[in-house]
Design a protein around this motif. Structure first.
Motif, mmCIF file in Angstrom:
data_model
loop_
_atom_site.group_PDB
_atom_site.id
_atom_site.type_symbol
_atom_site.label_atom_id
_atom_site.label_comp_id
_atom_site.label_asym_id
_atom_site.label_seq_id
_atom_site.Cartn_x
_atom_site.Cartn_y
_atom_site.Cartn_z
ATOM 1 N N GLU A 124 0.869 -1.168 0.000
ATOM 2 C CA GLU A 124 0.000 0.000 0.000
ATOM 3 C C GLU A 124 0.908 1.220 0.000
ATOM 4 N N TYR A 125 0.736 2.090 -0.996
ATOM 5 C CA TYR A 125 1.676 3.186 -1.217
ATOM 6 C C TYR A 125 1.073 4.518 -0.778
ATOM 7 N N ARG A 126 1.830 5.268 -0.017
ATOM 8 C CA ARG A 126 1.384 6.588 0.416
ATOM 9 C C ARG A 126 1.647 7.613 -0.677
ATOM 10 N N VAL A 127 0.710 8.530 -0.872
ATOM 11 C CA VAL A 127 0.917 9.647 -1.804
ATOM 12 C C VAL A 127 1.714 10.711 -1.056
ATOM 13 N N TYR A 128 3.002 10.798 -1.384
ATOM 14 C CA TYR A 128 3.880 11.737 -0.691
ATOM 15 C C TYR A 128 3.831 13.132 -1.295
ATOM 16 N N ALA A 129 3.695 13.201 -2.603
ATOM 17 C CA ALA A 129 3.719 14.507 -3.280
ATOM 18 C C ALA A 129 3.085 14.360 -4.653
ATOM 19 N N ILE A 130 2.636 15.493 -5.193
ATOM 20 C CA ILE A 130 2.128 15.535 -6.563
ATOM 21 C C ILE A 130 2.894 16.636 -7.282
ATOM 22 N N GLY A 131 3.547 16.276 -8.376
ATOM 23 C CA GLY A 131 4.371 17.251 -9.080
ATOM 24 C C GLY A 131 4.856 16.693 -10.401
ATOM 25 N N PRO A 194 -8.912 18.061 -15.930
ATOM 26 C CA PRO A 194 -9.191 19.433 -15.484
ATOM 27 C C PRO A 194 -10.675 19.774 -15.471
ATOM 28 N N LYS A 195 -11.494 18.979 -16.164
ATOM 29 C CA LYS A 195 -12.926 19.257 -16.214
ATOM 30 C C LYS A 195 -13.704 18.554 -15.098
ATOM 31 N N ALA A 196 -13.023 17.641 -14.402
ATOM 32 C CA ALA A 196 -13.685 16.895 -13.332
ATOM 33 C C ALA A 196 -13.481 17.583 -11.991
ATOM 34 N N SER A 197 -14.280 17.225 -11.013
ATOM 35 C CA SER A 197 -14.123 17.727 -9.655
ATOM 36 C C SER A 197 -14.313 16.572 -8.668
ATOM 37 N N PRO A 198 -13.256 16.149 -7.994
ATOM 38 C CA PRO A 198 -11.904 16.704 -8.073
ATOM 39 C C PRO A 198 -11.209 16.313 -9.380
ATOM 40 N N SER A 199 -10.171 17.042 -9.724
ATOM 41 C CA SER A 199 -9.482 16.808 -10.991
ATOM 42 C C SER A 199 -8.556 15.598 -10.952
ATOM 43 N N MET A 200 -8.225 15.122 -9.737
ATOM 44 C CA MET A 200 -7.339 13.974 -9.584
ATOM 45 C C MET A 200 -7.977 12.948 -8.654
ATOM 46 N N PRO A 201 -7.773 11.653 -8.896
ATOM 47 C CA PRO A 201 -8.354 10.633 -8.016
ATOM 48 C C PRO A 201 -7.630 10.490 -6.688
ATOM 49 N N VAL A 202 -6.429 11.070 -6.575
ATOM 50 C CA VAL A 202 -5.656 10.967 -5.334
ATOM 51 C C VAL A 202 -5.199 12.344 -4.888
ATOM 52 N N LYS A 203 -4.884 12.439 -3.602
ATOM 53 C CA LYS A 203 -4.300 13.664 -3.044
ATOM 54 C C LYS A 203 -3.225 13.258 -2.052
ATOM 55 N N VAL A 204 -2.378 14.218 -1.699
ATOM 56 C CA VAL A 204 -1.324 13.939 -0.723
ATOM 57 C C VAL A 204 -1.961 13.450 0.579
ATOM 58 N N GLY A 205 -1.426 12.353 1.109
ATOM 59 C CA GLY A 205 -1.962 11.755 2.326
ATOM 60 C C GLY A 205 -2.822 10.542 2.067
ATOM 61 N N ASP A 206 -3.298 10.385 0.825
ATOM 62 C CA ASP A 206 -4.040 9.179 0.460
ATOM 63 C C ASP A 206 -3.070 8.006 0.312
ATOM 64 N N SER A 207 -3.624 6.819 0.160
ATOM 65 C CA SER A 207 -2.833 5.625 -0.131
ATOM 66 C C SER A 207 -3.372 4.985 -1.401
ATOM 67 N N VAL A 208 -2.499 4.279 -2.088
ATOM 68 C CA VAL A 208 -2.861 3.621 -3.355
ATOM 69 C C VAL A 208 -2.522 2.146 -3.279
ATOM 70 N N ARG A 209 -3.446 1.323 -3.751
ATOM 71 C CA ARG A 209 -3.193 -0.109 -3.923
ATOM 72 C C ARG A 209 -3.440 -0.455 -5.389
ATOM 73 N N PHE A 210 -2.507 -1.194 -5.971
ATOM 74 C CA PHE A 210 -2.639 -1.622 -7.365
ATOM 75 C C PHE A 210 -3.195 -3.048 -7.413
ATOM 76 N N SER A 211 -3.994 -3.308 -8.434
ATOM 77 C CA SER A 211 -4.507 -4.665 -8.650
ATOM 78 C C SER A 211 -4.313 -5.032 -10.115
ATOM 79 N N ALA A 212 -3.922 -6.272 -10.351
ATOM 80 C CA ALA A 212 -3.626 -6.724 -11.714
ATOM 81 C C ALA A 212 -4.911 -7.070 -12.463
ATOM 82 N N ILE A 213 -5.004 -6.607 -13.703
ATOM 83 C CA ILE A 213 -6.113 -6.965 -14.591
ATOM 84 C C ILE A 213 -5.522 -7.477 -15.895
#
Length: 225
Positions: A124-131, A194-213
């Motif tokens: 499980e990966y922490r979102v440390y920064a967006i840049g 940029p047309k969506a709200s929020p514009s990104m599915p993740v933000k700093v402080g969130d966590s990400v899990r990947f799943s294989a398809i």
């Protein structure tokens, strides 16, 4: 913690010197509290691994008032270490077709391709920064068994949705761009709109899990090869 001037209307706060979940949590908590107290005097905040840049409206406030807000906020942090973020699931089509560096990375790690995929999905990966680019989330930390140095020669064109590893970081490229990370798959989920709200599915402080398809699932979800 250090507080320094970063421009005519910007101040940067350094919370530490290394990437660490607790430091990242303090950055996130300080950002939330400063946003509340500064209200319309705040233009933007830029959180990173261990720092937070505060950009303020110099027509509504001044350096001294912002410094005071920062000092009071930092004093109130105390032992508070985290503000819970969301856990975001991202599907990935892992293959030599979608990840041209997958087999080379597995060979260098003395693992099978399936083992690399399994290890990448277990964490499980922490979102440390967006840049780097809008929606490019720096995620950590990758299991050391599959950590890999950046490519000696960056690619001129990395496809949108490319899932990649560099050292102990992993990320999803939000758009076509140059890049020097090791590409191991493709994610069909848009990382910036940029047309969506929020514009990104993740933000700093969130966590990400990947799943294989598989390939068919990837295409059905709107992925492009």
């Amino acid at each position: 913690m250090k507080v320094e001037i970063a421009g005519e209307n910007a101040i940067i706060i350094y919370f530490g010197e290394v990437a660490d979940p607790l430091v990242s949590a303090q950055v996130q908590l300080a950002a939330a509290r400063l946003e509340a107290v500064m209200a319309d005097t705040l233009i933007d905040m830029v959180p990173s691994y261990a720092s937070l840049m505060v950009i303020y409206d110099q027509y509504k406030t001044d350096h001294f008032a912002v410094r005071r807000h920062i000092r009071e906020t930092l004093q109130q942090l105390g032992d508070a270490t985290q503000q819970e973020g969301s856990v975001i699931a991202l599907p990935v089509y892992y293959s030599s077709e979608s990840g041209p560096d997958l087999e080379d990375l597995a060979r260098r790690a003395q693992l099978s391709v399936d083992e690399v995929i399994k290890i990448h999905c277990e964490m499980e990966y922490r979102v440390y920064a967006i840049g780097f680019a809008p929606g490019f989330a720096f995620l950590g930390e990758v299991d050391p068994r599959i950590a890999a140095p950046r490519l000696s020669t960056p690619r001129l064109k990395v496809p949108r949705g490319a899932v990649a590893i560099a050292d102990r970081q992993t990320a999803v490229y939000p758009s076509v761009s140059p890049g020097g990370w090791n590409l191991i798959g493709l994610c069909p989920t848009p990382m910036f709109n940029p047309k969506a709200s929020p514009s990104m599915p993740v933000k700093v402080g969130d966590s990400v899990r990947f799943s294989a398809i598989d390939r068919s699932e990837f295409l059905a979800l709107g992925g492009e090869l």
